[in-house]
Every structure is written in structure tokens, then in C-alpha cells.
Design a protein around this motif. Sequence first.
Motif, PDB file in Angstrom:
ATOM      1  N   ILE A   1       0.851  -1.190   0.000  1.00 35.84           N
ATOM      2  CA  ILE A   1       0.000   0.000   0.000  1.00 35.84           C
ATOM      3  C   ILE A   1       0.887   1.241   0.000  1.00 35.84           C
ATOM      4  N   ALA A   2       0.668   2.107  -0.976  1.00 38.92           N
ATOM      5  CA  ALA A   2       1.508   3.301  -1.120  1.00 38.92           C
ATOM      6  C   ALA A   2       0.826   4.568  -0.611  1.00 38.92           C
ATOM      7  N   ALA A   3      -0.478   4.529  -0.415  1.00 37.36           N
ATOM      8  CA  ALA A   3      -1.206   5.728   0.019  1.00 37.36           C
ATOM      9  C   ALA A   3      -0.823   6.099   1.448  1.00 37.36           C
ATOM     10  N   PRO A   4      -0.726   7.394   1.750  1.00 39.53           N
ATOM     11  CA  PRO A   4      -0.548   7.799   3.152  1.00 39.53           C
ATOM     12  C   PRO A   4      -1.680   7.216   3.999  1.00 39.53           C
ATOM     13  N   THR A   5      -1.324   6.560   5.106  1.00 32.04           N
ATOM     14  CA  THR A   5      -2.309   5.763   5.843  1.00 32.04           C
ATOM     15  C   THR A   5      -2.309   6.096   7.327  1.00 32.04           C
ATOM     16  N   LEU A   6      -3.506   6.225   7.875  1.00 37.73           N
ATOM     17  CA  LEU A   6      -3.729   6.347   9.309  1.00 37.73           C
ATOM     18  C   LEU A   6      -4.482   5.121   9.780  1.00 37.73           C
ATOM     19  N   VAL A   7      -3.981   4.463  10.816  1.00 39.21           N
ATOM     20  CA  VAL A   7      -4.679   3.337  11.442  1.00 39.21           C
ATOM     21  C   VAL A   7      -5.188   3.801  12.805  1.00 39.21           C
ATOM     22  N   ILE A   8      -6.477   3.611  13.049  1.00 38.51           N
ATOM     23  CA  ILE A   8      -7.096   3.977  14.330  1.00 38.51           C
ATOM     24  C   ILE A   8      -7.483   2.701  15.066  1.00 38.51           C
ATOM     25  N   GLY A   9      -7.038   2.564  16.299  1.00 35.84           N
ATOM     26  CA  GLY A   9      -7.390   1.425  17.121  1.00 35.84           C
ATOM     27  C   GLY A   9      -8.237   1.836  18.313  1.00 35.84           C
ATOM     28  N   GLY A  10      -8.898   0.858  18.913  1.00 35.81           N
ATOM     29  CA  GLY A  10      -9.664   1.094  20.134  1.00 35.81           C
ATOM     30  C   GLY A  10      -9.028   0.339  21.285  1.00 35.81           C
ATOM     31  N   ALA A  11      -8.761   1.039  22.379  1.00 33.88           N
ATOM     32  CA  ALA A  11      -8.081   0.409  23.510  1.00 33.88           C
ATOM     33  C   ALA A  11      -8.862  -0.772  24.072  1.00 33.88           C
ATOM     34  N   HIS A  12     -10.199  -0.768  23.911  1.00 40.78           N
ATOM     35  CA  HIS A  12     -11.041  -1.826  24.477  1.00 40.78           C
ATOM     36  C   HIS A  12     -11.758  -2.615  23.389  1.00 40.78           C
ATOM     37  N   ASP A  13     -11.197  -2.645  22.192  1.00 46.42           N
ATOM     38  CA  ASP A  13     -11.829  -3.311  21.054  1.00 46.42           C
ATOM     39  C   ASP A  13     -11.757  -4.825  21.241  1.00 46.42           C
ATOM     40  N   ALA A  14     -12.914  -5.467  21.319  1.00 50.06           N
ATOM     41  CA  ALA A  14     -12.972  -6.923  21.514  1.00 50.06           C
ATOM     42  C   ALA A  14     -13.005  -7.689  20.204  1.00 50.06           C
ATOM     43  N   SER A  15     -13.113  -6.989  19.067  1.00 45.79           N
ATOM     44  CA  SER A  15     -13.206  -7.657  17.772  1.00 45.79           C
ATOM     45  C   SER A  15     -11.908  -7.583  16.988  1.00 45.79           C
ATOM     46  N   THR A  16     -11.309  -6.400  16.917  1.00 45.15           N
ATOM     47  CA  THR A  16      -9.987  -6.220  16.299  1.00 45.15           C
ATOM     48  C   THR A  16      -9.162  -5.436  17.312  1.00 45.15           C
ATOM     49  N   SER A  17      -8.262  -6.115  17.976  1.00 45.52           N
ATOM     50  CA  SER A  17      -7.566  -5.533  19.125  1.00 45.52           C
ATOM     51  C   SER A  17      -6.654  -4.381  18.742  1.00 45.52           C
ATOM     52  N   ALA A  18      -6.325  -3.572  19.739  1.00 47.44           N
ATOM     53  CA  ALA A  18      -5.365  -2.489  19.526  1.00 47.44           C
ATOM     54  C   ALA A  18      -4.037  -3.045  19.031  1.00 47.44           C
ATOM     55  N   GLN A  19      -3.640  -4.219  19.521  1.00 46.10           N
ATOM     56  CA  GLN A  19      -2.394  -4.824  19.064  1.00 46.10           C
ATOM     57  C   GLN A  19      -2.454  -5.139  17.574  1.00 46.10           C
ATOM     58  N   GLN A  20      -3.591  -5.606  17.096  1.00 48.58           N
ATOM     59  CA  GLN A  20      -3.743  -5.850  15.667  1.00 48.58           C
ATOM     60  C   GLN A  20      -3.641  -4.550  14.879  1.00 48.58           C
ATOM     61  N   GLY A  21      -4.169  -3.480  15.434  1.00 47.68           N
ATOM     62  CA  GLY A  21      -4.051  -2.180  14.782  1.00 47.68           C
ATOM     63  C   GLY A  21      -2.616  -1.720  14.691  1.00 47.68           C
ATOM     64  N   ARG A  22      -1.865  -1.913  15.775  1.00 48.68           N
ATOM     65  CA  ARG A  22      -0.451  -1.536  15.753  1.00 48.68           C
ATOM     66  C   ARG A  22       0.323  -2.377  14.742  1.00 48.68           C
ATOM     67  N   GLU A  23      -0.008  -3.663  14.664  1.00 47.34           N
ATOM     68  CA  GLU A  23       0.656  -4.537  13.694  1.00 47.34           C
ATOM     69  C   GLU A  23       0.331  -4.120  12.266  1.00 47.34           C
ATOM     70  N   LEU A  24      -0.910  -3.720  12.022  1.00 51.17           N
ATOM     71  CA  LEU A  24      -1.291  -3.271  10.688  1.00 51.17           C
ATOM     72  C   LEU A  24      -0.519  -2.013  10.311  1.00 51.17           C
ATOM     73  N   ALA A  25      -0.435  -1.061  11.232  1.00 55.36           N
ATOM     74  CA  ALA A  25       0.301   0.172  10.950  1.00 55.36           C
ATOM     75  C   ALA A  25       1.767  -0.114  10.680  1.00 55.36           C
ATOM     76  N   ALA A  26       2.346  -1.057  11.424  1.00 51.40           N
ATOM     77  CA  ALA A  26       3.752  -1.401  11.224  1.00 51.40           C
ATOM     78  C   ALA A  26       3.989  -2.055   9.868  1.00 51.40           C
ATOM     79  N   ALA A  27       2.968  -2.715   9.330  1.00 52.13           N
ATOM     80  CA  ALA A  27       3.121  -3.444   8.064  1.00 52.13           C
ATOM     81  C   ALA A  27       2.972  -2.546   6.845  1.00 52.13           C
ATOM     82  N   ILE A  28       2.367  -1.364   7.006  1.00 53.16           N
ATOM     83  CA  ILE A  28       2.148  -0.451   5.880  1.00 53.16           C
ATOM     84  C   ILE A  28       3.208   0.640   5.928  1.00 53.16           C
TER      85      ILE A  28
END
Length: 259
Positions: free
Chosen positions: A200-227
Motif C-alpha cells: 500500500i503506497a497511500a498515506p495511511t492512518l490506522v485507528i485502534g480502540g483500547a477496548h476493542d474486543a473484535s480487532t484488538s489495539a495490538q492488531q491495529g499496531r501490527e497493521l500500521a507497522a506493516a504499511i
Amino acid sequence: MSYADLSQARLYYVLDGPPDAPVLVLSNSLGASADMWAPQIPELARHFRVLRYDTRGHGHSPAPAGDYTFKQLAGDVAELLDHLKVDRAHFCGLSMGGPTGMQFALDYPQRIGRLVLSNTAARIGSVDGWSQRIEAVKRDTLHAMAPALIERWVTAQWRAANPGLAQVLVDMMRRHTDTGYAGNCAALRDGDLREQVGRIAAPTLVIGGAHDASTSAQQGRELAAAIPGARYEELDAGHISNWEQPQAYSRLLVDFLKG
């Protein structure tokens, strides 16, 4: 109501904001609709031409038969933009809308400006989990399951403080057909973009929720690290963070998209 008749689907959509402003596409989560973005529209429409749509099988958009894929869902977005004669747009997707945005950025890189991926992951859930969800919907119906599913969307504290708004979310989910919901569950069952998001080349912002029970904040951090170059921000919220923290969510979007 406004509809676009596409090659594989018919989509309901709504536009807000100045006609000459940059276009921002908002893509709903599984079980929600264009209405889920209502808390953001007053602020976003001051800066953008905001295009909301009901993902196929959701809300006012009919449900084509069979299983869906994120290739199809991203293609629906491209065709909707064609219908509206929009060459390029920003994109924000929450939960299931996230992989739709990732696939759109991968398949149509020339058509995306900035990308916001909210409360999502490159791989959401598991094959077994989504297969079980599909069977449960066939057996129990989405109408009956909606209250329990909403408990995973927002925190118990928010539900207690906002019972009326929590009921709005339940009612939003109940407006979908079992067929459409199951077809979208299949896209999540089969969708895995972990090996592709690094392109993905587009400038990207990933937003996570500290209490997200479906897609955890850790998954959000991992996604941001991968892009490459992606930025990560976390809100004190559950899965539908734009409802639990509407003002903070809108500020994040405006600041990033205008940046």
C-alpha cells in the motif's frame, strides 16, 4: 434515495458537503450501514464531499446471491466512483470497511488519496469463527442475534450511559437480510491481506480502540507497522470507536486527511 446500478450490485449512497470539495468515501462495518457515520457528518461535511454508501447486502443495498469477496467489495467502490464521475478520493473504512479500503488501495492505487483504516486488521477473525457465524445466522437469524453482537461493538460502560444509542445500533443491524450478512461474513472468512498490505503506497492512518474486543489495539499496531509510513492512533473506545469517541474520531480524520 440515490442508487447506483453497478455490474454486480446495486448500491445505495448519500452525499453531503460542498460539491467542489475533495471526496471522502466512508465504508461501513459488518452489520452497520451508511448511518453509522452520522456522528461524523456535521464536521466532515465542512471540509469534504462525503460519500457514504451501504455495502452490498447492508441497509438499503440489495444482497446479491452467494458469497462475496473483498475484490468485489473494492470493485463496487471503484464503480460507484465511476458512476459519480469521481476520479480520486480519500477513503475511511471501519472494521470490514478496512479490508475493503486495503483492497481498493492495492487494486486502484491511482484512485486513492489518503487512507484511514479504523478498528480493523489485515486478517479479521478465523475461517472457523466466520463459518460458525454464518451457520448461526442461518439457524438463529440476525434479528435475534443482534443484541449480543452489539455487545462486542461498544463497551459495557458506554452502553450503560447511552442505552438509546445502543438500541440504534441494534436496530441498524436488524435492518439487514440474513443472506447479505452471511455473504459479507464469507468475505471476512476468506480475506487475508497480511502478505499484501506492505504494497500500500497511500498515506495511511490506522485507528485502534483500547477496548476493542473484535480487532484488538495490538492488531491495529501490527497493521500500521506493516504499511510503509503508516501512523497509528488509539482511542479510549471499543470496536465502533466513532460512536464512543465521536469528537476525537472526527478530529483525527480531519487533521490527517487535510494534512
